[in-house]
Write a protein that holds these residues in place. Structure first.
Motif, PDB file in Angstrom:
ATOM      1  N   PHE A  43     -38.548-147.859  46.352  1.00  0.00           N
ATOM      2  CA  PHE A  43     -38.341-148.452  44.834  1.00  0.00           C
ATOM      3  C   PHE A  43     -37.321-149.430  45.587  1.00  0.00           C
ATOM      4  O   PHE A  43     -37.952-149.901  47.085  1.00  0.00           O
ATOM      5  CB  PHE A  43     -36.895-146.742  45.237  1.00  0.00           C
ATOM      6  N   ILE A  44     -36.895-149.964  44.689  1.00  0.00           N
ATOM      7  CA  ILE A  44     -35.777-151.351  44.638  1.00  0.00           C
ATOM      8  C   ILE A  44     -33.911-151.374  44.500  1.00  0.00           C
ATOM      9  O   ILE A  44     -34.513-150.049  43.431  1.00  0.00           O
ATOM     10  CB  ILE A  44     -36.731-152.201  45.032  1.00  0.00           C
ATOM     11  N   ALA A  45     -33.314-151.636  44.778  1.00  0.00           N
ATOM     12  CA  ALA A  45     -31.788-152.166  44.341  1.00  0.00           C
ATOM     13  C   ALA A  45     -31.987-153.564  44.215  1.00  0.00           C
ATOM     14  O   ALA A  45     -31.846-154.131  44.335  1.00  0.00           O
ATOM     15  CB  ALA A  45     -30.648-151.535  44.714  1.00  0.00           C
ATOM     16  N   LEU A  46     -31.344-154.220  42.724  1.00  0.00           N
ATOM     17  CA  LEU A  46     -32.003-155.193  42.046  1.00  0.00           C
ATOM     18  C   LEU A  46     -30.382-155.637  42.263  1.00  0.00           C
ATOM     19  O   LEU A  46     -29.418-155.514  41.945  1.00  0.00           O
ATOM     20  CB  LEU A  46     -32.239-155.594  41.132  1.00  0.00           C
ATOM     21  N   THR A  47     -29.246-156.337  43.631  1.00  0.00           N
ATOM     22  CA  THR A  47     -28.167-156.636  43.476  1.00  0.00           C
ATOM     23  C   THR A  47     -27.898-158.241  43.060  1.00  0.00           C
ATOM     24  O   THR A  47     -27.344-158.527  44.507  1.00  0.00           O
ATOM     25  CB  THR A  47     -27.269-155.706  44.545  1.00  0.00           C
ATOM     26  N   ASP A  48     -28.032-158.511  42.188  1.00  0.00           N
ATOM     27  CA  ASP A  48     -27.547-160.134  41.973  1.00  0.00           C
ATOM     28  C   ASP A  48     -25.593-159.451  41.647  1.00  0.00           C
ATOM     29  O   ASP A  48     -25.161-158.683  41.596  1.00  0.00           O
ATOM     30  CB  ASP A  48     -28.468-160.168  40.414  1.00  0.00           C
ATOM     31  N   HIS A  49     -25.704-161.403  42.230  1.00  0.00           N
ATOM     32  CA  HIS A  49     -24.156-161.433  42.166  1.00  0.00           C
ATOM     33  C   HIS A  49     -23.223-161.381  41.316  1.00  0.00           C
ATOM     34  O   HIS A  49     -23.343-161.940  39.987  1.00  0.00           O
ATOM     35  CB  HIS A  49     -24.013-163.138  42.684  1.00  0.00           C
ATOM     36  N   PHE A  50     -22.571-160.056  41.120  1.00  0.00           N
ATOM     37  CA  PHE A  50     -21.190-159.996  39.743  1.00  0.00           C
ATOM     38  C   PHE A  50     -20.294-160.883  39.897  1.00  0.00           C
ATOM     39  O   PHE A  50     -18.825-160.399  40.313  1.00  0.00           O
ATOM     40  CB  PHE A  50     -20.903-158.514  40.765  1.00  0.00           C
ATOM     41  N   ILE A  51     -20.520-162.496  39.747  1.00  0.00           N
ATOM     42  CA  ILE A  51     -19.532-163.297  39.159  1.00  0.00           C
ATOM     43  C   ILE A  51     -19.593-163.935  37.838  1.00  0.00           C
ATOM     44  O   ILE A  51     -20.417-163.601  37.176  1.00  0.00           O
ATOM     45  CB  ILE A  51     -19.211-163.834  40.235  1.00  0.00           C
ATOM     46  N   GLY A  52     -18.753-164.402  37.727  1.00  0.00           N
ATOM     47  CA  GLY A  52     -17.991-164.821  35.666  1.00  0.00           C
ATOM     48  C   GLY A  52     -19.471-165.700  35.369  1.00  0.00           C
ATOM     49  O   GLY A  52     -19.450-166.135  34.658  1.00  0.00           O
ATOM     50  N   GLY A  66     -41.910-146.705  37.000  1.00  0.00           N
ATOM     51  CA  GLY A  66     -43.519-146.003  36.962  1.00  0.00           C
ATOM     52  C   GLY A  66     -43.627-144.968  38.404  1.00  0.00           C
ATOM     53  O   GLY A  66     -42.710-145.075  38.966  1.00  0.00           O
ATOM     54  N   ALA A  67     -45.108-145.460  37.683  1.00  0.00           N
ATOM     55  CA  ALA A  67     -45.551-144.050  38.669  1.00  0.00           C
ATOM     56  C   ALA A  67     -45.590-144.689  40.199  1.00  0.00           C
ATOM     57  O   ALA A  67     -46.414-145.917  40.785  1.00  0.00           O
ATOM     58  CB  ALA A  67     -46.792-143.467  38.253  1.00  0.00           C
ATOM     59  N   GLY A  68     -44.536-143.281  40.650  1.00  0.00           N
ATOM     60  CA  GLY A  68     -44.510-144.017  42.139  1.00  0.00           C
ATOM     61  C   GLY A  68     -43.641-145.566  42.716  1.00  0.00           C
ATOM     62  O   GLY A  68     -43.932-145.648  43.651  1.00  0.00           O
ATOM     63  N   PHE A  69     -42.898-145.663  42.298  1.00  0.00           N
ATOM     64  CA  PHE A  69     -41.992-147.032  41.992  1.00  0.00           C
ATOM     65  C   PHE A  69     -40.708-146.786  41.201  1.00  0.00           C
ATOM     66  O   PHE A  69     -41.172-146.587  39.562  1.00  0.00           O
ATOM     67  CB  PHE A  69     -42.687-147.496  41.952  1.00  0.00           C
ATOM     68  N   THR A  70     -39.405-146.697  42.036  1.00  0.00           N
ATOM     69  CA  THR A  70     -38.363-147.026  41.029  1.00  0.00           C
ATOM     70  C   THR A  70     -37.397-147.466  41.429  1.00  0.00           C
ATOM     71  O   THR A  70     -37.106-148.399  41.971  1.00  0.00           O
ATOM     72  CB  THR A  70     -37.910-145.283  41.167  1.00  0.00           C
ATOM     73  N   THR A  71     -36.108-147.816  40.561  1.00  0.00           N
ATOM     74  CA  THR A  71     -35.540-148.608  41.270  1.00  0.00           C
ATOM     75  C   THR A  71     -33.653-147.635  40.626  1.00  0.00           C
ATOM     76  O   THR A  71     -33.394-147.181  40.705  1.00  0.00           O
ATOM     77  CB  THR A  71     -35.496-149.786  39.953  1.00  0.00           C
ATOM     78  N   LEU A  72     -33.152-148.402  41.233  1.00  0.00           N
ATOM     79  CA  LEU A  72     -31.494-148.041  41.586  1.00  0.00           C
ATOM     80  C   LEU A  72     -30.620-149.462  41.028  1.00  0.00           C
ATOM     81  O   LEU A  72     -31.196-150.494  41.468  1.00  0.00           O
ATOM     82  CB  LEU A  72     -31.103-148.402  42.989  1.00  0.00           C
ATOM     83  N   LEU A  73     -29.644-148.966  40.244  1.00  0.00           N
ATOM     84  CA  LEU A  73     -28.638-150.054  39.627  1.00  0.00           C
ATOM     85  C   LEU A  73     -27.859-150.926  40.778  1.00  0.00           C
ATOM     86  O   LEU A  73     -27.434-150.009  41.234  1.00  0.00           O
ATOM     87  CB  LEU A  73     -28.046-149.211  38.153  1.00  0.00           C
ATOM     88  N   GLY A  74     -27.198-151.830  40.707  1.00  0.00           N
ATOM     89  CA  GLY A  74     -26.712-152.322  41.373  1.00  0.00           C
ATOM     90  C   GLY A  74     -26.481-153.974  41.852  1.00  0.00           C
ATOM     91  O   GLY A  74     -26.684-154.420  40.971  1.00  0.00           O
ATOM     92  N   ALA A  75     -25.548-154.068  42.036  1.00  0.00           N
ATOM     93  CA  ALA A  75     -24.713-155.462  42.540  1.00  0.00           C
ATOM     94  C   ALA A  75     -23.929-156.242  43.699  1.00  0.00           C
ATOM     95  O   ALA A  75     -23.915-155.143  44.445  1.00  0.00           O
ATOM     96  CB  ALA A  75     -24.358-155.700  40.797  1.00  0.00           C
ATOM     97  N   GLU A  76     -23.767-157.409  43.714  1.00  0.00           N
ATOM     98  CA  GLU A  76     -23.446-157.988  45.288  1.00  0.00           C
ATOM     99  C   GLU A  76     -21.871-158.302  44.639  1.00  0.00           C
ATOM    100  O   GLU A  76     -21.992-158.934  43.715  1.00  0.00           O
ATOM    101  CB  GLU A  76     -24.221-159.147  45.746  1.00  0.00           C
ATOM    102  N   LEU A  77     -21.000-157.072  44.663  1.00  0.00           N
ATOM    103  CA  LEU A  77     -20.222-157.451  44.197  1.00  0.00           C
ATOM    104  C   LEU A  77     -18.816-158.376  45.532  1.00  0.00           C
ATOM    105  O   LEU A  77     -19.113-158.664  46.405  1.00  0.00           O
ATOM    106  CB  LEU A  77     -19.165-156.569  44.304  1.00  0.00           C
TER     107      LEU A  77
END
Length: 305
Positions: A43-52, A66-77
């Motif tokens: 799994f992975i969390a994609l944590t892009d910069h949460f700025i304007g 997909g099969a065997g791979f998942t994601t978590l929603l996120g951000a770098e605040l």
């Protein structure tokens, strides 16, 4: 923290800090996820910069599951200013897609924006796993770190900061907070932007009953994981006046505690060690580091006594 080694389930490998072209990374979200999946991550969390500047992105990585791979929603605040005048960097993994932006137009502090502590608390209230990002790289003070009361974890190893600035460490801050009684866990991450060899260097192994976002997030919040650069931890347990450690082949096993307390055991291709508490006997918390022959490390979460 809940014991990851006796909890039901299996370990899943994941990266909790990564960037894409939605902020200052150089690869599109789909390609970042593809590369991590191809590298054997679960799994992975994609944590892009949460700025304007980037439109306050919470990357929608659900199409890349997909099969065997998942994601978590996120951000770098980012919000407020630390003691050194720079903007806070706070990881939030498991954010809702509609998490409300604050007032952070770019990477400079702005008049009237919420504090770092406030945006961290909002993220935790919204269900996120919150971590204080790269303390050494940020120039974080202990007073700064104390203020983020909503944090679940400290980022103790950041591979991108190791590669790009030789400022990867978060243990100084983490150990001081632990000594003050903060029950925090310890994460290792990549902070990958793919602008340099900043990827596949630090990750977490999370114990869960299934590789699904809800199960992984619950395990992260409960501390059912360990952090690593490669070595495997297979068991860490307090047994009377010693700590029993099972692991992949390593050269050093260290038990650390409050202040300067530490006891080390050295050998060749060790897969088990019984480390007497010694100077750690009076510490209210203990943690374990193992080091392999290549110098790669793995770190347990704290054991509270």
């Amino acid at each position: 923290m809940t014991d990851a080694f006796t909890a039901p389930g299996r370990f899943f490998r994941g990266n909790l800090h990564t960037h894409s072209t939605l902020s200052d990374g150089v690869l599109p979200s789909a390609e970042v996820c593809r590369r991590y999946a191809a590298q054997g991550y679960d799994f992975i969390a994609l944590t892009d910069h949460f700025i304007g500047l980037y439109g306050y992105p919470v990357a929608d990585t659900r199409p890349f599951r997909g099969a065997g791979f998942t994601t978590l929603l996120g951000a770098e605040l980012h919000s407020g200013a630390m003691a050194n005048g720079e903007l806070w960097h706070i990881l939030a993994v498991g954010l809702p897609a509609d998490f409300a932006p604050g007032h952070a137009p770019d990477f400079a502090p702005a008049e009237g924006q919420e504090t770092g502590a406030a945006i961290a608390a909002r993220a935790a209230a919204a269900g996120a796993f919150v971590a204080i990002a790269h303390p050494q790289w940020s120039g974080l003070t202990l007073a700064d770190a104390r203020g983020i009361e909503a944090a679940h974890a400290v980022e103790v190893y950041n591979h991108g900061c190791a590669v790009g600035s030789d400022r990867a460490d978060g243990f100084g801050i983490a150990d001081l907070l632990l000594t003050e009684g903060r029950r925090l866990s310890l994460i290792a991450t990549d902070d990958a932007h793919f602008t340099e060899p900043d990827h596949f260097g630090g990750w977490v192994m999370v114990k869960a009953e299934e590789n699904a976002p809800e199960a992984l997030l619950a395990a992260l919040k409960a501390g059912r994981f360990y952090a690593t650069q490669g070595p495997e931890l297979r068991g860490v347990a307090l047994d009377g006046d010693a700590v029993e450690v099972a692991c992949s082949a390593v050269s050093t096993v260290i038990v650390q505690g409050r202040g300067s307390a530490a006891v080390a055991c050295h050998g060749a291709a060790m897969t088990r060690a019984r480390v007497p508490l010694g100077r750690c006997a009076a510490s209210p918390w203990l943690r374990v580091t193992v080091i392999d022959a290549a110098g790669r490390r793995a770190w347990s979460n704290p054991i509270w006594r």
